[in-house]
Structures are given as C-alpha cells and as structure tokens.
Scaffold this active site. Structure first.
Site, PDB file in Angstrom:
ATOM      1  N   SER A 106       1.841  -9.568   7.109  1.00 29.45           N
ATOM      2  CA  SER A 106       0.964 -10.722   7.195  1.00 29.45           C
ATOM      3  C   SER A 106      -0.452 -10.307   7.594  1.00 29.45           C
ATOM      4  O   SER A 106      -0.643  -9.394   8.402  1.00 29.45           O
ATOM      5  CB  SER A 106       1.513 -11.707   8.228  1.00 29.45           C
ATOM      6  OG  SER A 106       0.578 -12.742   8.500  1.00 29.45           O
ATOM      7  N   TYR A 129      -4.518 -14.026   3.788  1.00 33.55           N
ATOM      8  CA  TYR A 129      -5.230 -15.249   4.113  1.00 33.55           C
ATOM      9  C   TYR A 129      -6.723 -14.936   4.031  1.00 33.55           C
ATOM     10  O   TYR A 129      -7.132 -13.770   4.175  1.00 33.55           O
ATOM     11  CB  TYR A 129      -4.907 -15.727   5.526  1.00 33.55           C
ATOM     12  CG  TYR A 129      -3.530 -16.304   5.722  1.00 33.55           C
ATOM     13  CD1 TYR A 129      -3.086 -17.381   4.959  1.00 33.55           C
ATOM     14  CD2 TYR A 129      -2.680 -15.797   6.697  1.00 33.55           C
ATOM     15  CE1 TYR A 129      -1.818 -17.933   5.160  1.00 33.55           C
ATOM     16  CE2 TYR A 129      -1.418 -16.334   6.917  1.00 33.55           C
ATOM     17  CZ  TYR A 129      -0.986 -17.408   6.141  1.00 33.55           C
ATOM     18  OH  TYR A 129       0.249 -17.945   6.341  1.00 33.55           O
ATOM     19  N   THR A 155      -1.184 -16.428  -0.262  1.00 28.72           N
ATOM     20  CA  THR A 155      -0.504 -17.641   0.195  1.00 28.72           C
ATOM     21  C   THR A 155      -1.394 -18.850  -0.044  1.00 28.72           C
ATOM     22  O   THR A 155      -2.547 -18.874   0.380  1.00 28.72           O
ATOM     23  CB  THR A 155      -0.152 -17.522   1.686  1.00 28.72           C
ATOM     24  OG1 THR A 155       0.736 -16.406   1.859  1.00 28.72           O
ATOM     25  CG2 THR A 155       0.530 -18.780   2.192  1.00 28.72           C
ATOM     26  N   LYS A 252       2.234 -17.004  -3.395  1.00 25.54           N
ATOM     27  CA  LYS A 252       3.302 -17.508  -2.533  1.00 25.54           C
ATOM     28  C   LYS A 252       2.978 -18.935  -2.080  1.00 25.54           C
ATOM     29  O   LYS A 252       1.870 -19.215  -1.631  1.00 25.54           O
ATOM     30  CB  LYS A 252       3.470 -16.608  -1.304  1.00 25.54           C
ATOM     31  CG  LYS A 252       4.554 -17.040  -0.333  1.00 25.54           C
ATOM     32  CD  LYS A 252       4.687 -16.030   0.807  1.00 25.54           C
ATOM     33  CE  LYS A 252       5.731 -16.438   1.818  1.00 25.54           C
ATOM     34  NZ  LYS A 252       5.281 -17.593   2.630  1.00 25.54           N
ATOM     35  N   HIS A 276       7.071 -22.412   3.013  1.00 25.31           N
ATOM     36  CA  HIS A 276       6.645 -21.806   4.280  1.00 25.31           C
ATOM     37  C   HIS A 276       7.728 -21.966   5.350  1.00 25.31           C
ATOM     38  O   HIS A 276       7.435 -22.154   6.533  1.00 25.31           O
ATOM     39  CB  HIS A 276       5.326 -22.418   4.758  1.00 25.31           C
ATOM     40  CG  HIS A 276       4.366 -21.426   5.339  1.00 25.31           C
ATOM     41  ND1 HIS A 276       3.328 -20.879   4.629  1.00 25.31           N
ATOM     42  CD2 HIS A 276       4.296 -20.857   6.563  1.00 25.31           C
ATOM     43  CE1 HIS A 276       2.638 -20.048   5.379  1.00 25.31           C
ATOM     44  NE2 HIS A 276       3.216 -20.005   6.569  1.00 25.31           N
TER      45      HIS A 276
END
Length: 389
Positions: A106, A129, A155, A252, A276
């Site tokens: 992440s 992100y 994402t 995603k 999520h």
C-alpha cells in the site's frame, strides 16, 4: 492456542492487539452489512463434485499478467500494517515470496517500498493513492519502478474515507491528537497490551508514511483522511499514470459492468472486483455476487481478479470457478500478521492453500486452470443480464 483456521488467527490477533488496532483490521463501514455479506455470500454458491475421479496430486499454479505464481492468491494492499507488527510490510512480503506469490504494498505503508521489495524473493506490486498530488505520486511511481515492482495497482474507490463507526468509539481521533487529556480515557486499553505496545514503541511508535514524501517530509498518520479526499482518482488519471509507469496497471475497486468497461477503455491490464473489504460504501453487493457481471462485461479482454470475504480455500475455488484469474486476500493474512508476524502470514497462506488443494481433490479436479462453472451451482439471478440503465 492451536490454529486450525483463519478464525483462530483472528482470535489470536484480537487477544494481542489493543481494541483500536484490532478494529482497524476487523471493522467495516456503517452497519457493516457489506463486510458480513462478503463472507456469507460464498454459502450461496454450491459445489458439484465429479465423483469416482482420482486426483492424486493437484496443480495450484497460475499466471497473472504473465507472472507465474505458485498459488492462485495474491496478498492485497493493507495500509498501516506496521501498527500490527514491527516492519510488518517487509514481514508479509517475505512470507508471500516464500509461498511463491505476489505481495502488494500500500502507498499508506509504514515501511519504505525499497525495503519491502528487498525483503521478498518474489514479485511485488505497488498500490497507488494520489496523496500529495501528482508530483508526489510521480516520485513514488519512479521509486517503485527503480526498486523492481512489476505492476501498479490504482485504487479508484476512495473519494472519501468510509464511515467506520468503530474508529470514533475506540477514540482514534483522540489518540492521534497527542493531547493527553483527550487520550486519557482510551489509554488503559492500550497499556493493557504490553507485548504489542513494546513492539510498537521499539519500532518507532506512530508511523509516518515514507512513500508519500511531502515538502515537509513523509506524510503524517493523522493527515490520511484529508489527503485521500483531496486526491480522488478518476479514470482520466490513468492517462498520465500510464505515461509515468511503463509496467502493468491494475485498476482496483471495480464493482459494476460499466466501470469494468471504463477500465478496459482506459487501458488497464487487469482489474480487481473489490468493495474495499466493506470499508467504504456499505450495502453494496458482495464482490462474489458482482463477479459474473464484470466478467461478462470485459469478455476476456483483460484479466479479472477479485477480493473480499475469503476465509477458506473453498472460497478461493468458488471465485476461480466463476472465472476470476486469481484472488486477493486481505484480512485473512492481516489476522495472521497481527497474531505472529511473518509466521502468522505463513500460517494463513498455508491454511488457505491446504483448503484449495483439498477442495480440488474432492471436486475431482487436478488443476486450478481446469476450474469452470461446471463444478459449481450459481444462483440463477447471478446469471441474469446486467441491469439496463
């Protein structure tokens, strides 16, 4: 405690962690309807075994985006894993590599992406992100490419953080405030977990995010919600992301046929059917339920993965039989990570792998590549045409 299944690892994690940390892993949005349904929905799909068939050995290998992996499971990105265990992302990546599969890091990790990649003999993906804006994201993309990450996971389902009611009940905001008076009511429960607390403090305490480097240094933990809201990912962003990243791109957070087609049109190489983990918008359909709709929409033009609610090897087999290329596991390995670090992740992966192997033998199937819808009964409504709008 003898560990038999993922639920046992969950109980171990619950005992070891303070409530505020455990509920970060375990909780979902609002009334947690989708969180529960993600797991329960697997009961709606029934097996149709081929009896009288000997499958002395089974082959669990598959490929995802051209990358051979030994098991049809990928470790999903989980933010703030370093709260669960010291250097947690590196520990999980090591376990994934030893199992012969992919670890996904992440953006909101507490360990430098270079350290995580160096910790595993296997492939790594980097989940993106846009915290801090495009220029900050471009730096992390370049770092990921240099470190050897093979795919970028973009994402798209976090325009704001979901309403996770366990967080305010546990005093998350007050604990992060640093104000002793506000923190005081919630400190006894943290202090009552000395083993966790010692590991947390010796690992540096409350993390910053070393892969989101702002003008004043790595992003602070308390700034996450605001950063996500200020950095909404749109399908149009894939154009500049593609220019910055020469590898494979996975989208995603796809949950409808329309978004699946948009992902294809935007140039994604694969997509993940994901809500999520029930942590964003509550009362959306569980991911297994919408998997057939998404598969029909993309018509084999790109690879389709799925996550959400996987707790047993049989769950993995059902997702693959419906048509997913592979699954991503999140909470299943996070419970193991929180319970016992790398060894706990290995336990979680081994439990699911044994379950896949056993289920294949009971179905009379010798390889995951041979799975199709002939070995399952899917509810008739799942096979209906997508909603007309």
């Amino acid at each position: 405690m003898h560990v038999i299944d993922i639920a046992d690892l969950r109980r171990q994690a619950e005992r070891r962690l303070p409530r505020v940390v455990f509920d970060y892993i375990d909780g979902g949005a609002d009334a947690e309807v989708t969180l529960r349904e993600n797991c329960r929905v697997f009961d709606d799909v029934l097996f149709r075994p081929r009896s009288g068939v000997a499958a002395a050995s089974v082959d669990l290998r598959t490929t995802v985006l051209g990358q051979p992996i030994e098991i049809p499971m990928i470790l999903a990105p989980i933010g703030s894993s370093r709260m669960f265990w010291p250097r947690a992302e590196a520990a999980a990546a090591t376990a994934a590599g030893k199992a012969g599969t992919i670890y996904t890091l992440s953006t909101l990790s507490g360990t430098r992406l270079e350290e995580v990649k160096a910790a595993t003999p296997g492939p790594c993906w980097y989940q993106l992100y846009l915290c801090g804006g495009r220029d900050v994201a471009r730096v992390s993309i370049e770092r990921a490419a240099t470190a050897g990450y093979s795919a970028l996971v973009v994402t798209i389902d976090t325009p704001v953080a979901g309403n996770r009611e366990r967080d305010p009940r546990n005093g998350t905001k007050e604990i992060l405030s640093g104000n002793p008076l506000k923190m005081l009511p919630f400190l006894p429960h943290i202090a009552s977990h000395p083993r966790w607390l010692w590991g947390f403090l010796t690992d540096g305490g409350l993390m910053r995010f070393p892969n989101v480097v702002l003008a004043d240094g790595p992003m602070r933990y308390a700034d996450v919600a605001a950063a996500l809201e200020a950095a909404v990912v749109r399908f149009e962003d894939l154009e500049w992301i593609r220019a910055a990243w020469r590898g494979k791109i996975v989208v995603k957070g796809v949950h409808t046929a329309a978004d699946a087609r948009r992902a294809v049109d935007a140039g994604a190489d694969a997509l993940v059917v994901s809500n999520h983990g029930g942590r964003q918008l509550d009362t959306v359909a569980p991911t297994l339920r919408v998997l057939p709709e998404v598969l029909d929409a993309v018509a084999s033009r790109i690879e389709v993965l799925v996550d959400g609610g996987i707790r047993r090897g049989g769950d993995v087999v059902k997702a693959l039989a419906i048509g997913a290329r592979a699954v991503l596991i999140g909470r299943a390995y996070a419970y193991g990570l929180a319970a016992d670090g790398e060894r706990g992740v290995t336990q979680a992966v081994d439990i699911l792998t044994a379950g896949i192997r056993r289920t294949l033998k009971l179905l009379g199937c010798s390889a995951v590549r041979d799975l199709d819808r002939s070995v399952i009964d899917v509810p008739p409504l799942w096979r209906s045409q997508e909603r007309q709008t």
